[in-house]
Design an enzyme around this catalytic site. Structure first.
Site, PDB file in Angstrom:
ATOM      1  N   ASP A  69      -8.376 -38.645  44.188  1.00 26.68           N
ATOM      2  CA  ASP A  69      -6.981 -38.222  44.246  1.00 26.68           C
ATOM      3  C   ASP A  69      -6.859 -36.729  44.520  1.00 26.68           C
ATOM      4  O   ASP A  69      -7.829 -35.972  44.438  1.00 26.68           O
ATOM      5  CB  ASP A  69      -6.278 -38.544  42.925  1.00 26.68           C
ATOM      6  CG  ASP A  69      -6.178 -40.036  42.669  1.00 26.68           C
ATOM      7  OD1 ASP A  69      -6.171 -40.805  43.648  1.00 26.68           O
ATOM      8  OD2 ASP A  69      -6.105 -40.423  41.482  1.00 26.68           O
ATOM      9  N   TYR A 127     -18.321 -40.793  37.036  1.00 26.83           N
ATOM     10  CA  TYR A 127     -17.375 -39.679  36.955  1.00 26.83           C
ATOM     11  C   TYR A 127     -17.653 -38.854  35.702  1.00 26.83           C
ATOM     12  O   TYR A 127     -18.142 -39.379  34.692  1.00 26.83           O
ATOM     13  CB  TYR A 127     -15.937 -40.198  36.889  1.00 26.83           C
ATOM     14  CG  TYR A 127     -15.388 -40.712  38.191  1.00 26.83           C
ATOM     15  CD1 TYR A 127     -14.685 -39.866  39.054  1.00 26.83           C
ATOM     16  CD2 TYR A 127     -15.548 -42.047  38.560  1.00 26.83           C
ATOM     17  CE1 TYR A 127     -14.162 -40.342  40.251  1.00 26.83           C
ATOM     18  CE2 TYR A 127     -15.026 -42.527  39.760  1.00 26.83           C
ATOM     19  CZ  TYR A 127     -14.339 -41.668  40.599  1.00 26.83           C
ATOM     20  OH  TYR A 127     -13.837 -42.139  41.783  1.00 26.83           O
TER      21      TYR A 127
END
Length: 277
Positions: A69, A127
């Site tokens: 994003d 992540y």
């Protein structure tokens, strides 16, 4: 979730005369509208495709392992593209890094065959999310960490993280824009660690690795865990929030600047133990 249920499309063979180049890329996402090219802002994919056009003189379609994003960073994003150029593979890293802005770097480049696809042969994505107490934030942390007033209980955070590991329906932590037909995901690693940054200040890191993630899932998990820990909610209470599959029970969604795509695994053996279990 068995790997046979991942519903990935079959890979098409490389066209005649084509070469496939795989690259590992790092980038500071602060100045970009995410990885994927779009009309409303500059993306990382766009900048790489522009650099390849300048280098090769041919339009190239770059395929990433997945989207990040707006504002999200990457240490190990993986992408590939197919070309007809005979430029040696060893030339891609230095030439592209000369053409790219300094906040996008090619870390590795290699030639692969048609059995590799940056997205569809991915086995795991890892992540990391970085959090600091606001009093420990340095000038170098701007747009790179999430600053909180004080760090919550590590005991509670570790308990919440343990609940997340395994196979679950993550509807609670899925943003409304997600179009995935199934909200089940396999989480191989979920843990919090408290250490020091390069300058000796406290740094709280959340690491999560799974087969795939829903839209805003990692940031929602981080924000909810921090909210719950600051409120002193029990591990059982957090587990009930996860099991509820009710988006309305999630806490805040942590901001994008603390999130890093750390690593993509293409090794089918790395998490085979999870599949066997």
């Amino acid at each position: 979730m068995a790997r046979t249920d991942w519903n990935r499309p079959p890979l098409a063979p490389l066209g005649e005369g084509l070469r496939r180049i795989r690259m590992t890329v790092s980038y500071d996402g602060a100045g970009y509208h995410g990885w994927q090219s779009q009309e409303n802002g500059v993306s990382v994919q766009q900048r790489i495709e522009e650099a390849l056009l300048a280098m090769l003189g041919e339009q190239v379609d770059v395929q990433g392992s997945g989207r990040t994003d707006s504002g999200v960073h990457a240490l190990g994003q993986v992408c590939h593209f197919d070309i007809r150029s005979k430029v040696p593979v060893r030339a891609f890293k230095p030439r592209l890094n000369h053409l790219l802005p300094p906040d996008i770097r090619v870390m590795e480049a290699e030639e692969v065959d048609g059995s590799f696809h940056a997205r569809f042969t991915t086995m795991a994505r890892e992540y990391r999310y970085l959090v600091k107490q606001i009093d420990d934030v340095t000038a170098f942390d701007h747009h790179r960490i999430y600053a909180v007033k004080e760090l919550p209980s590590m005991e509670l955070l570790e308990g919440y993280a343990a609940c997340i590991q395994g196979t679950h329906d993550f509807s609670t932590f899925c943003a409304a824009g997600d179009l995935s037909p199934s909200k089940f995901r396999d989480i191989y690693v979920s843990k919090w660690t408290l250490g020091k940054d390069s300058y000796g200040y406290g740094l709280l890191t959340y690491t999560i690795c799974g087969n795939a993630f829903l839209y805003h899932m990692v940031r929602s998990l981080v924000g909810t865990q921090l909210d719950c820990a600051h409120q002193g909610l029990s591990v059982q209470a957090f587990r009930e929030i996860l099991d509820s599959k009710d988006r309305g029970r999630a806490g805040r969604t942590a901001p994008s600047e603390g999130l890093y795509l750390a690593r993509i695994s293409y090794d089918p053996d790395e998490y085979a133990w999870f599949e066997e279990r």
